[in-house]
Design a protein around this motif. Sequence first.
Motif, PDB file in Angstrom:
ATOM      1  N   PHE A   1       0.841  -1.199   0.000  1.00  0.00           N
ATOM      2  CA  PHE A   1       0.000   0.000   0.000  1.00  0.00           C
ATOM      3  C   PHE A   1       0.880   1.254   0.000  1.00  0.00           C
ATOM      4  O   PHE A   1       0.445   2.321  -0.450  1.00  0.00           O
ATOM      5  CB  PHE A   1      -0.915   0.000   1.222  1.00  0.00           C
ATOM      6  CG  PHE A   1      -1.876   1.154   1.262  1.00  0.00           C
ATOM      7  CD1 PHE A   1      -3.073   1.115   0.557  1.00  0.00           C
ATOM      8  CD2 PHE A   1      -1.586   2.294   1.995  1.00  0.00           C
ATOM      9  CE1 PHE A   1      -3.955   2.193   0.583  1.00  0.00           C
ATOM     10  CE2 PHE A   1      -2.463   3.372   2.029  1.00  0.00           C
ATOM     11  CZ  PHE A   1      -3.655   3.319   1.321  1.00  0.00           C
ATOM     12  N   PHE A   2       2.114   1.132   0.482  1.00  0.00           N
ATOM     13  CA  PHE A   2       3.019   2.280   0.600  1.00  0.00           C
ATOM     14  C   PHE A   2       4.051   2.328  -0.522  1.00  0.00           C
ATOM     15  O   PHE A   2       4.931   3.190  -0.515  1.00  0.00           O
ATOM     16  CB  PHE A   2       3.736   2.225   1.956  1.00  0.00           C
ATOM     17  CG  PHE A   2       2.790   2.206   3.112  1.00  0.00           C
ATOM     18  CD1 PHE A   2       2.325   3.385   3.677  1.00  0.00           C
ATOM     19  CD2 PHE A   2       2.332   1.004   3.630  1.00  0.00           C
ATOM     20  CE1 PHE A   2       1.433   3.371   4.726  1.00  0.00           C
ATOM     21  CE2 PHE A   2       1.433   0.980   4.689  1.00  0.00           C
ATOM     22  CZ  PHE A   2       0.984   2.164   5.233  1.00  0.00           C
ATOM     23  N   LEU A   3       3.938   1.420  -1.494  1.00  0.00           N
ATOM     24  CA  LEU A   3       4.920   1.371  -2.570  1.00  0.00           C
ATOM     25  C   LEU A   3       4.881   2.630  -3.427  1.00  0.00           C
ATOM     26  O   LEU A   3       5.934   3.177  -3.804  1.00  0.00           O
ATOM     27  CB  LEU A   3       4.689   0.137  -3.439  1.00  0.00           C
ATOM     28  CG  LEU A   3       5.661  -0.065  -4.604  1.00  0.00           C
ATOM     29  CD1 LEU A   3       7.094  -0.172  -4.102  1.00  0.00           C
ATOM     30  CD2 LEU A   3       5.280  -1.308  -5.412  1.00  0.00           C
ATOM     31  N   ILE A   4       3.689   3.115  -3.749  1.00  0.00           N
ATOM     32  CA  ILE A   4       3.558   4.339  -4.557  1.00  0.00           C
ATOM     33  C   ILE A   4       4.229   5.509  -3.855  1.00  0.00           C
ATOM     34  O   ILE A   4       4.934   6.315  -4.484  1.00  0.00           O
ATOM     35  CB  ILE A   4       2.076   4.647  -4.833  1.00  0.00           C
ATOM     36  CG1 ILE A   4       1.482   3.602  -5.775  1.00  0.00           C
ATOM     37  CG2 ILE A   4       1.929   6.046  -5.438  1.00  0.00           C
ATOM     38  CD1 ILE A   4       2.064   3.621  -7.165  1.00  0.00           C
ATOM     39  N   GLN A   5       4.014   5.628  -2.554  1.00  0.00           N
ATOM     40  CA  GLN A   5       4.628   6.709  -1.788  1.00  0.00           C
ATOM     41  C   GLN A   5       6.149   6.623  -1.853  1.00  0.00           C
ATOM     42  O   GLN A   5       6.842   7.632  -2.020  1.00  0.00           O
ATOM     43  CB  GLN A   5       4.157   6.647  -0.332  1.00  0.00           C
ATOM     44  CG  GLN A   5       4.743   7.722   0.574  1.00  0.00           C
ATOM     45  CD  GLN A   5       4.181   9.091   0.293  1.00  0.00           C
ATOM     46  OE1 GLN A   5       3.172   9.213  -0.397  1.00  0.00           O
ATOM     47  NE2 GLN A   5       4.822  10.129   0.817  1.00  0.00           N
TER      48      GLN A   5
ATOM     49  N   PHE B   1      11.838   4.821   4.516  1.00  0.00           N
ATOM     50  CA  PHE B   1      10.806   3.919   3.992  1.00  0.00           C
ATOM     51  C   PHE B   1      11.370   2.596   3.473  1.00  0.00           C
ATOM     52  O   PHE B   1      10.759   1.546   3.656  1.00  0.00           O
ATOM     53  CB  PHE B   1      10.024   4.593   2.856  1.00  0.00           C
ATOM     54  CG  PHE B   1       9.102   5.691   3.313  1.00  0.00           C
ATOM     55  CD1 PHE B   1       8.654   5.752   4.608  1.00  0.00           C
ATOM     56  CD2 PHE B   1       8.669   6.663   2.411  1.00  0.00           C
ATOM     57  CE1 PHE B   1       7.806   6.761   5.028  1.00  0.00           C
ATOM     58  CE2 PHE B   1       7.816   7.672   2.812  1.00  0.00           C
ATOM     59  CZ  PHE B   1       7.385   7.727   4.127  1.00  0.00           C
ATOM     60  N   VAL B   2      12.510   2.638   2.782  1.00  0.00           N
ATOM     61  CA  VAL B   2      13.017   1.433   2.108  1.00  0.00           C
ATOM     62  C   VAL B   2      13.245   0.270   3.072  1.00  0.00           C
ATOM     63  O   VAL B   2      12.733  -0.836   2.843  1.00  0.00           O
ATOM     64  CB  VAL B   2      14.286   1.755   1.295  1.00  0.00           C
ATOM     65  CG1 VAL B   2      14.988   0.473   0.876  1.00  0.00           C
ATOM     66  CG2 VAL B   2      13.926   2.574   0.053  1.00  0.00           C
ATOM     67  N   PRO B   3      13.999   0.453   4.162  1.00  0.00           N
ATOM     68  CA  PRO B   3      14.196  -0.704   5.055  1.00  0.00           C
ATOM     69  C   PRO B   3      12.905  -1.188   5.706  1.00  0.00           C
ATOM     70  O   PRO B   3      12.732  -2.396   5.918  1.00  0.00           O
ATOM     71  CB  PRO B   3      15.195  -0.193   6.101  1.00  0.00           C
ATOM     72  CG  PRO B   3      15.150   1.287   5.999  1.00  0.00           C
ATOM     73  CD  PRO B   3      14.791   1.609   4.603  1.00  0.00           C
TER      74      PRO B   3
ATOM     75  N   GLY C   1       8.681  -5.476   5.627  1.00  0.00           N
ATOM     76  CA  GLY C   1       7.246  -5.685   5.767  1.00  0.00           C
ATOM     77  C   GLY C   1       6.638  -5.141   7.046  1.00  0.00           C
ATOM     78  O   GLY C   1       5.641  -5.675   7.536  1.00  0.00           O
ATOM     79  N   GLN C   2       7.189  -4.058   7.585  1.00  0.00           N
ATOM     80  CA  GLN C   2       6.705  -3.485   8.836  1.00  0.00           C
ATOM     81  C   GLN C   2       5.604  -2.461   8.540  1.00  0.00           C
ATOM     82  O   GLN C   2       5.856  -1.268   8.423  1.00  0.00           O
ATOM     83  CB  GLN C   2       7.853  -2.856   9.612  1.00  0.00           C
ATOM     84  CG  GLN C   2       8.941  -3.859   9.988  1.00  0.00           C
ATOM     85  CD  GLN C   2      10.011  -3.238  10.852  1.00  0.00           C
ATOM     86  OE1 GLN C   2       9.721  -2.528  11.811  1.00  0.00           O
ATOM     87  NE2 GLN C   2      11.275  -3.496  10.522  1.00  0.00           N
ATOM     88  N   VAL C   3       4.389  -2.937   8.464  1.00  0.00           N
ATOM     89  CA  VAL C   3       3.262  -2.104   8.050  1.00  0.00           C
ATOM     90  C   VAL C   3       3.009  -0.965   9.035  1.00  0.00           C
ATOM     91  O   VAL C   3       2.872   0.200   8.644  1.00  0.00           O
ATOM     92  CB  VAL C   3       1.991  -2.959   7.891  1.00  0.00           C
ATOM     93  CG1 VAL C   3       0.798  -2.084   7.530  1.00  0.00           C
ATOM     94  CG2 VAL C   3       2.209  -4.026   6.819  1.00  0.00           C
ATOM     95  N   LEU C   4       2.917  -1.267  10.311  1.00  0.00           N
ATOM     96  CA  LEU C   4       2.630  -0.225  11.298  1.00  0.00           C
ATOM     97  C   LEU C   4       3.758   0.800  11.369  1.00  0.00           C
ATOM     98  O   LEU C   4       3.501   2.003  11.521  1.00  0.00           O
ATOM     99  CB  LEU C   4       2.394  -0.847  12.676  1.00  0.00           C
ATOM    100  CG  LEU C   4       1.156  -1.740  12.790  1.00  0.00           C
ATOM    101  CD1 LEU C   4       0.990  -2.249  14.216  1.00  0.00           C
ATOM    102  CD2 LEU C   4      -0.101  -0.985  12.355  1.00  0.00           C
ATOM    103  N   ALA C   5       4.992   0.326  11.266  1.00  0.00           N
ATOM    104  CA  ALA C   5       6.112   1.265  11.272  1.00  0.00           C
ATOM    105  C   ALA C   5       6.070   2.168  10.044  1.00  0.00           C
ATOM    106  O   ALA C   5       6.434   3.352  10.113  1.00  0.00           O
ATOM    107  CB  ALA C   5       7.437   0.496  11.325  1.00  0.00           C
ATOM    108  N   LEU C   6       5.613   1.646   8.908  1.00  0.00           N
ATOM    109  CA  LEU C   6       5.468   2.461   7.706  1.00  0.00           C
ATOM    110  C   LEU C   6       4.421   3.549   7.902  1.00  0.00           C
ATOM    111  O   LEU C   6       4.596   4.684   7.447  1.00  0.00           O
ATOM    112  CB  LEU C   6       5.085   1.574   6.515  1.00  0.00           C
ATOM    113  CG  LEU C   6       6.219   0.803   5.851  1.00  0.00           C
ATOM    114  CD1 LEU C   6       5.670  -0.270   4.918  1.00  0.00           C
ATOM    115  CD2 LEU C   6       7.144   1.749   5.076  1.00  0.00           C
ATOM    116  N   VAL C   7       3.333   3.212   8.593  1.00  0.00           N
ATOM    117  CA  VAL C   7       2.298   4.212   8.866  1.00  0.00           C
ATOM    118  C   VAL C   7       2.852   5.309   9.762  1.00  0.00           C
ATOM    119  O   VAL C   7       2.646   6.508   9.504  1.00  0.00           O
ATOM    120  CB  VAL C   7       1.068   3.558   9.526  1.00  0.00           C
ATOM    121  CG1 VAL C   7       0.053   4.622   9.913  1.00  0.00           C
ATOM    122  CG2 VAL C   7       0.435   2.547   8.590  1.00  0.00           C
TER     123      VAL C   7
END
Length: 244
Positions: free
Chosen positions: A117-121, A185-187, A192-198
């Motif tokens: 979901f965060f790939l575009i960003q 964002f890359v690491p 696959g850390q979804v919550l950390a990405l948010v």
Amino acid sequence: MSGTPEGDAGQVRPDSEQRAGVGVGADRPVRAESLADLLGGRRGAIDATLPPLAFAAGWLLGGESIWAGVGAALAVGAVVAGVRLRRGDRPRSVLIGLLAVCVAALIAVRTGRAENFFLIQLLSNAASALAWAVSIVVRWPLLGVLVGAVLGQRSRWRRDPALLRGYGRASWVWTATYVLRVAVFVPLYLSGQVLALVVARVALTWPLVAAALAVSWMVLRRSLPPGHPGLRHPVVESPAAPPR
């Protein structure tokens, strides 16, 4: 990079006029407009964090269901788009923002990976970092392009050496924000850390935009020589008069 002018857009005056209160009364200090006044950006950045937050909430409440996260993100994205249209944002800008949410949702559903979901960003920040850096090298700094468009100057600001130099220096601040986001964002994406990405998306969106507006404005102001009339008044030398 996601802004529209907001706040006081009064005329920028030379420092001597600001201290004297020229044109507004000596007892009323003049507040010079800043990049935040001209470009806004902070409100749009806050709006941009809402769909990812909704995705994370739906994903968690739905037992890590991508469909639940996507449904929540699309619903919130549609509400944000409606609010932006009602407050007068340009339809094209609103539709681009909503389309980005839809594409992010589609990628997550098709791949079955919530972090996508965060790939575009991630990709957009990498592209933005490159675009801003290249614009400075070719002497068309994007900060000058944006401010010049807002002020209706077209390319007249480029004929002012001080403004061209200042916009170039200040544009490095914005380049650094995109590089920072990619580095964070890359690491997180790869692990696959979804919550950390948010969390990173929120922390590196509106707070970072506010900081970039303040720092780039400081850099730009300090790059201009004393007595320069400001962003609204590029100092362009008149062509020499032909001999009579």
